[in-house]
Design a protein around this motif. Structure first.
Motif, PDB file in Angstrom:
ATOM      1  N   VAL A  92       0.781  -1.415   0.193  1.00  0.00           N
ATOM      2  CA  VAL A  92      -0.031   0.214  -0.240  1.00  0.00           C
ATOM      3  C   VAL A  92       0.948   1.327  -0.009  1.00  0.00           C
ATOM      4  O   VAL A  92       0.963   2.605  -0.527  1.00  0.00           O
ATOM      5  CB  VAL A  92      -0.893   0.302   1.422  1.00  0.00           C
ATOM      6  N   ALA A  93       2.180   1.620   0.958  1.00  0.00           N
ATOM      7  CA  ALA A  93       3.204   2.207   0.918  1.00  0.00           C
ATOM      8  C   ALA A  93       3.759   2.451  -0.449  1.00  0.00           C
ATOM      9  O   ALA A  93       3.471   3.653  -0.721  1.00  0.00           O
ATOM     10  CB  ALA A  93       3.960   2.020   2.220  1.00  0.00           C
ATOM     11  N   ALA A  94       4.143   1.627  -0.993  1.00  0.00           N
ATOM     12  CA  ALA A  94       4.882   1.602  -1.960  1.00  0.00           C
ATOM     13  C   ALA A  94       3.749   1.957  -3.433  1.00  0.00           C
ATOM     14  O   ALA A  94       4.673   3.112  -4.411  1.00  0.00           O
ATOM     15  CB  ALA A  94       5.272   0.442  -2.429  1.00  0.00           C
ATOM     16  N   THR A  95       2.683   1.757  -3.262  1.00  0.00           N
ATOM     17  CA  THR A  95       1.527   1.991  -4.469  1.00  0.00           C
ATOM     18  C   THR A  95       1.533   3.481  -4.827  1.00  0.00           C
ATOM     19  O   THR A  95       1.571   4.289  -5.347  1.00  0.00           O
ATOM     20  CB  THR A  95       0.602   1.539  -4.333  1.00  0.00           C
ATOM     21  N   LEU A  96       1.306   4.054  -3.185  1.00  0.00           N
ATOM     22  CA  LEU A  96       0.999   5.442  -2.662  1.00  0.00           C
ATOM     23  C   LEU A  96       1.892   6.446  -3.369  1.00  0.00           C
ATOM     24  O   LEU A  96       2.324   7.925  -3.906  1.00  0.00           O
ATOM     25  CB  LEU A  96       1.430   5.538  -1.163  1.00  0.00           C
ATOM     26  N   LYS A  97       3.396   6.291  -2.637  1.00  0.00           N
ATOM     27  CA  LYS A  97       4.511   6.698  -2.794  1.00  0.00           C
ATOM     28  C   LYS A  97       4.902   6.771  -4.349  1.00  0.00           C
ATOM     29  O   LYS A  97       4.891   7.749  -5.626  1.00  0.00           O
ATOM     30  CB  LYS A  97       6.021   6.406  -2.398  1.00  0.00           C
ATOM     31  N   ALA A  98       4.833   6.229  -4.941  1.00  0.00           N
ATOM     32  CA  ALA A  98       4.665   5.401  -6.735  1.00  0.00           C
ATOM     33  C   ALA A  98       4.070   6.579  -7.297  1.00  0.00           C
ATOM     34  O   ALA A  98       4.298   7.378  -8.437  1.00  0.00           O
ATOM     35  CB  ALA A  98       4.593   4.290  -7.414  1.00  0.00           C
ATOM     36  N   TYR A  99       2.773   6.820  -6.537  1.00  0.00           N
ATOM     37  CA  TYR A  99       1.551   7.114  -7.380  1.00  0.00           C
ATOM     38  C   TYR A  99       1.905   9.008  -7.216  1.00  0.00           C
ATOM     39  O   TYR A  99       2.330  10.188  -8.435  1.00  0.00           O
ATOM     40  CB  TYR A  99       0.293   7.457  -6.505  1.00  0.00           C
ATOM     41  N   GLN A 100       2.734   8.933  -6.598  1.00  0.00           N
ATOM     42  CA  GLN A 100       3.906  11.302  -6.335  1.00  0.00           C
ATOM     43  C   GLN A 100       4.270  11.596  -8.221  1.00  0.00           C
ATOM     44  O   GLN A 100       5.201  10.564  -8.477  1.00  0.00           O
ATOM     45  CB  GLN A 100       4.434  10.502  -5.362  1.00  0.00           C
ATOM     46  N   GLY A 101       3.901  12.425  -8.066  1.00  0.00           N
ATOM     47  CA  GLY A 101       4.702  13.292  -9.202  1.00  0.00           C
ATOM     48  C   GLY A 101       4.049  12.638 -10.079  1.00  0.00           C
ATOM     49  O   GLY A 101       3.958  13.271 -11.483  1.00  0.00           O
ATOM     50  N   ALA A 102       2.908  11.402 -10.232  1.00  0.00           N
ATOM     51  CA  ALA A 102       2.641  11.261 -11.524  1.00  0.00           C
ATOM     52  C   ALA A 102       0.981  11.704 -11.976  1.00  0.00           C
ATOM     53  O   ALA A 102      -0.104  11.257 -12.559  1.00  0.00           O
ATOM     54  CB  ALA A 102       2.838   9.423 -12.051  1.00  0.00           C
ATOM     55  N   ASP A 103      -0.001  12.729 -11.590  1.00  0.00           N
ATOM     56  CA  ASP A 103      -0.869  12.868 -11.525  1.00  0.00           C
ATOM     57  C   ASP A 103      -1.795  12.926 -12.990  1.00  0.00           C
ATOM     58  O   ASP A 103      -2.763  12.132 -13.191  1.00  0.00           O
ATOM     59  CB  ASP A 103      -1.144  14.190 -10.938  1.00  0.00           C
TER      60      ASP A 103
END
Length: 198
Positions: A92-103
């Motif tokens: 879950v944490a890796a998914t949220l962090k991977a979304y960052q900057g890719a809006d």
């Protein structure tokens, strides 16, 4: 004579993908023209055709690049030695962090895949399936007794987790790593323990 590839070809391609993702996210795929895409990229229309023969090819490359990297990041995290609960939190944490900057890429993903031919859709949905499968296996491992013989319930729970993550992306897209980690913990605890467990 074979045309040589410029030294900065890959760098320019990445810049085109980033700029085009913003256009597709803001304008929608149907309303975006190659002229508009070239203007947003800061290059001529003739130059953008040097990289892509049309906006369909550009859309596929945006999504293929984004989803492939997302899958490699999320499915490639180290889970050995973690308890089932810790594994779920890590994913879950890796998914949220991977979304960052890719809006923009994330927004294009939600609407753009269906605009592509079926064979390209299959490739992109394959990346998505891999990520869903990993999350699903982590949820089942953390509470196997709940999902014994309940494939439908497991799928619904998995997609609900992704729904919570997408909510965070939509409303807190500028949140930093600490806020994402905190929310990842809340999502993991809420999924496994319910409201009384958070």
């Amino acid at each position: 004579m074979v045309r040589t590839i410029a030294k900065d070809h890959d760098e320019k391609r990445k810049q085109i993908l980033k700029s085009a993702a913003k256009v597709f996210a803001d304008q929608g795929f149907d309303r975006a023209s190659m002229s508009l895409l070239a203007r947003e990229c800061g290059i001529s229309k003739a130059n953008i055709y040097h990289y892509y023969d049309g906006k369909d090819a550009l859309l596929f490359d945006i999504l293929d690049t984004y989803l492939q990297e997302l899958r490699e990041t999320i499915c490639g995290i180290e889970l050995d030695g973690l308890s089932p609960t810790e594994r779920l939190h890590a994913i879950v944490a890796a998914t949220l962090k991977a979304y960052q900057g890719a809006d923009n890429e994330h927004r294009v993903q939600t609407t753009g895949i269906s605009a592509l031919p079926p064979d390209q859709q299959d490739v992109l949905r394959g990346y998505q399936r891999d990520m869903v499968q990993q999350m699903s296996e982590a949820i089942r491992a953390a509470a196997p007794e709940v999902f014994e013989g309940e494939k439908g319930k497991l799928y619904s729970t998995t997609m609900s987790v992704f729904g919570m993550l997408n909510w965070f992306y939509m409303w807190n897209s500028h949140a930093g790593a600490e806020a994402r980690e905190d929310y990842a913990r809340l999502v993991s605890d809420l999924t496994l323990k319910g409201v009384r467990g958070i």
